[in-house]
Design a protein around this motif. Sequence first.
Motif, mmCIF file in Angstrom:
data_model
loop_
_atom_site.group_PDB
_atom_site.id
_atom_site.type_symbol
_atom_site.label_atom_id
_atom_site.label_comp_id
_atom_site.label_asym_id
_atom_site.label_seq_id
_atom_site.Cartn_x
_atom_site.Cartn_y
_atom_site.Cartn_z
ATOM 1 N N TYR A 13 0.917 -1.619 0.058
ATOM 2 C CA TYR A 13 -0.011 -0.876 -0.291
ATOM 3 C C TYR A 13 1.056 1.207 -0.240
ATOM 4 N N ALA A 15 1.157 5.678 0.731
ATOM 5 C CA ALA A 15 0.397 6.458 1.518
ATOM 6 C C ALA A 15 1.128 7.720 0.906
ATOM 7 N N GLU A 16 0.347 8.814 1.116
ATOM 8 C CA GLU A 16 0.748 9.658 1.091
ATOM 9 C C GLU A 16 1.119 10.296 1.330
ATOM 10 N N ASN A 17 0.599 10.460 2.300
ATOM 11 C CA ASN A 17 1.817 11.539 4.281
ATOM 12 C C ASN A 17 1.560 10.392 5.280
ATOM 13 N N GLY A 56 0.632 10.755 8.554
ATOM 14 C CA GLY A 56 -0.315 10.358 9.285
ATOM 15 C C GLY A 56 -0.826 8.969 8.347
ATOM 16 N N GLU A 57 -1.191 9.329 7.079
ATOM 17 C CA GLU A 57 -1.877 7.573 7.541
ATOM 18 C C GLU A 57 -1.086 6.864 6.752
ATOM 19 N N MET A 83 -2.508 3.082 8.604
ATOM 20 C CA MET A 83 -2.701 1.938 8.581
ATOM 21 C C MET A 83 -1.228 0.750 8.501
ATOM 22 N N TYR A 96 -6.065 6.794 14.523
ATOM 23 C CA TYR A 96 -7.132 7.516 13.042
ATOM 24 C C TYR A 96 -7.774 8.315 14.103
ATOM 25 N N TYR A 101 -5.193 12.054 13.463
ATOM 26 C CA TYR A 101 -5.253 12.115 12.215
ATOM 27 C C TYR A 101 -6.333 12.662 11.308
ATOM 28 N N TYR A 102 -7.519 12.073 12.012
ATOM 29 C CA TYR A 102 -8.337 12.254 11.155
ATOM 30 C C TYR A 102 -9.831 13.129 12.009
ATOM 31 N N ILE A 116 -11.656 11.833 13.904
ATOM 32 C CA ILE A 116 -13.081 10.777 14.302
ATOM 33 C C ILE A 116 -12.929 9.396 14.484
ATOM 34 N N ALA A 171 -5.185 10.878 2.573
ATOM 35 C CA ALA A 171 -3.964 11.201 3.389
ATOM 36 C C ALA A 171 -5.453 11.622 4.793
ATOM 37 N N ASP A 172 -4.840 12.400 5.603
ATOM 38 C CA ASP A 172 -5.628 13.137 7.060
ATOM 39 C C ASP A 172 -5.988 14.282 6.520
ATOM 40 N N PHE A 189 -9.343 14.759 6.072
ATOM 41 C CA PHE A 189 -10.563 14.424 6.769
ATOM 42 C C PHE A 189 -10.306 16.121 7.218
ATOM 43 N N LYS A 190 -10.536 15.631 8.516
ATOM 44 C CA LYS A 190 -10.485 16.390 9.802
ATOM 45 C C LYS A 190 -10.360 18.140 9.482
ATOM 46 N N ILE A 244 2.701 11.039 -6.573
ATOM 47 C CA ILE A 244 0.967 10.090 -6.255
ATOM 48 C C ILE A 244 -0.645 10.320 -6.953
#
Lengths: 786, 171
Positions: A694, A696-698, A700-701, A705, A731, A734-735, A737, B70-71, B73-74, B121
């Motif tokens: 996989y 990941a873009e950055n 945090g992701e 993951m 999660y 970084y997100y 929620i 990625a992040d 979302f928040k 990407i």
Amino acid sequence: MIVVAPKPKSKPKDFKDDFWKKKDLKISIGEIVEKEGAVSEKKTPMGPTPKPHVTDLRSWDFKLLSRYEPFYAPFCDMCCLCTFGKCDLLNKKGACGIDSATQQARIVLLACNIGTAAHAGHARHMINHLVEELGEDYPLDLGYNIDIEAPITRTIIGQKPENLGDLKNVISYVEEQLSHLLSACHTGQEGSNLDFESKSLHSGIMDDLAREVGDLAQIVALNMPKGDGDAPLIEMGVGTIDSSKPVVLCIGHNVVPGASIMDYLDETGQEEDLEVCGICCAAIDISRYNDRAKVVGPLSRQLKFIRSGVADVIIVDEQCIRTDVLEEAQSKNTAVIATTDKMCLGLPDMTDKDPDVIVSKLLNKEIEGALILDPEKVGEVSVKVAKILAPEREKLKLLPELDEVQKLALECTECGWCNRVCPNNKPMMEAVVAAGTGNFSNFEKLYLNDVCYSCGRCEQECERELPLMSMLAKAGEKLAKDEKFNIRAGRGPVQDVEIRRVGAPLVLGDIPGVIAIVGCSNYPDGGKEVAEMAKEFLERNYIVVATGCGAMSIGEYRDEEGKTLYEQYSGEFDSRGLLNIGSCVSNAHISGACIKIANIFAKKPLEGNFEEIADYILNRVGACGVAWGAYSQKAAAIATGVNRWGIPVVVGPHGSKYRRLLLGRTDKKETWKIKDLRTGKIMDGEPAPEHLIYAAENMGEAIVMTAKLCIRPTDTGKGRQIKLNHYMDLYKRYYGILPPDVHLFVRNEKDIPITYKKDVKEILEEVGWEPREIPQEPSLMGMDGD
Amino acid sequence: MANDRVIPWQPTVIAGPKQALLVTPETAELMIKKAKRPLLILGPLVKEDPVLTLATKIAERWDLPVVTTADAFKAFNDKGLNPISYGVVEIVNLLKDPEWQGVNGQGQHDLAIFLGCVYYIGSQGLSTLKHYAPHLKTLTICKFFHSNADASFPNMKDEEWFNYLEKIGTG
């Protein structure tokens, strides 16, 4: 037919002390059983696939590939491999009939083969050299705490290697398979993308074998640490190099020339007179051989350090070396010695010449550099040249003065192309413009943590031909002086006793996972992120193992008290352990540790038993690789190899350029079905692990993951709670929620982390969740395709 | 260079003869209008203002379902967009499957609008869709020219880009 390893000699292995007896243990380690003080070999049954040919593990591959379907991202629409072409494969087939997906898979196989060949060539060179020095019968003895010395070899070849000669035979098998695999890349051979993928997976485990035997050979023959969790701390960083002494820099991966330099210094009593340092894996391996050798840092340091002029002599061996190293070195009057057939740089072969003649020719510039294929001579020549050259080069160890940098910066036309051609689009132009006003802070930001990893593409593009890398190196010079870090010397394999200790908690989930931080330094935003990832998982009780440039980047981070992570965490394979396993080739011991869990903890026989072992690892061992800066074909081969063993890998955003990922789909429930071997029932499984490789873009992701990819179907309720707790925590950080897919990993209410009970129950209610039966022995074996 | 605006921002991502169509905000709007099931994909490079707000306005004005990568979302969730989070490779993987029913379960999308994904990407993902998703069009409204998209904004400086986004977001 190639006979790979002779039958075990009748002499039992001598334990070096009475470790086992003292503890009154009756143990079974694979086929070796100790009884009342005597050690005897027990005949091991051979599994179904000893020495598998290209197609023998195809059914396992197809099971993986039906769950983790290839995701292709073409880097190029064209194929330019034969004279039918170029062919444009965008929504068209090529002249040979190949389509775009198959072409991508073909390129993936080609990349894996190149990577495998690099490791196999390296291992072959080293083993041949060591056999020549020590003989084929030189025993493979890793000490009394490691009996499963070569888990990959045992599983794939089906035999226990006893000595260097046996390792040579393993490499012969790898070379044979590799020729078949490379042949498949020829025009008009394979026509199925899935079969190409199966071949890539096969190439990956050939790479595993090559790495394992390569590292074992150097560990036993050069007396490197043998699974020592308390291996010494090695000085690392540009600031640790005493440039007032003559400096020899080794770049590459092959320890043999560097080890010869250390030997020569010891033999001639000059060990305090010179600095021997390294970049990339050569640095790690020389410091495993002799802890006086210093580590400059990862690959990302290469151009900056060469340009700094600190090195009086550069020794290049193989892999990941700048191919313009000679030109760069010449501009600083640094002598270059090439030492392997892989990289000769057009230099005259001086192997048979008298060392003093070579020294003289190098110093008098009669030759541009020297190709010396005799390691002993490399040791002598490099030391002698460095000693004479160093005083002459004193002024060359200086970069342009800052006012000169400022003057150069004023020439910038602000065209912006330096930023555009930067692989990470870093603001080089802004740094140059600011430097023109005497403000070097932007340059320093690029310098720190290798945010700019000095590939030098910006320089190539600059219409004013500004020496941007030298300007960067100068601006960062004062920071470089403070770059004094450390790294634990590469310890090599995980001990059998450690596996016994952590096997159960790992498989049951009490230790949430093994995170393997590996690979190169093609980072999207500097090396600090790698250290941050390691720290995050260490603080959460994971086991963190590291190799190569990743292991170095981890050591380049200090906390508020000035300690590196290697000083803060133990080097043992246990919860909160941070292990530098070693160099690229040492990656084999990471897969090896997972294999040993199947063998030592679960008593799965290894010999010729690939599929059962891989099936066990996929379903039970919560391990995940993180190759945040993977750039090379070797990294492609390594990742593909560990994938075939059932270990998922997260790569950085540049990893998408490998053209192929293996992604699961949580919305396709049928792909997650498993068989419970205990009951024989085919049942619904869960997406654990969700992906096999996989991008990941950055960061945090990637962190989130990675935590998710450690979940396994066999986690106990407690283990699952622990793993979910980490996944949900991260999660949320970084997100913002809780993860909306958490219901997929809750089998029954016992899996819900206490901290999040109320929230998770709400999510479960919202999605109409119902408890699921938990398989006792989840497996892909016995499913369709068998 | 004269054609700087339509050379891919990272020039070496050129993959072959097919290049993206250079679009203005007006053409981009036409593409959105024409699409039956468009999807807006917002990446981590636009999670701060002013582009955070500009992107939010675009989603709101056109009533676009939003996926963040990625992040990101928040930031967009806090803006009240109610996005769905996927990794960029995950959403591209779903978009390339003609059987996938889209984020709302109403059928595969026919237009994917990308904004704010990491350039290289993102470029790889656009290449995937260019090769394997003939059922949808891709549009990028970053400040970088993306040759692997079907349609892309040119390379621009911030000010011009903000104006472009403002136009799509407010009409």
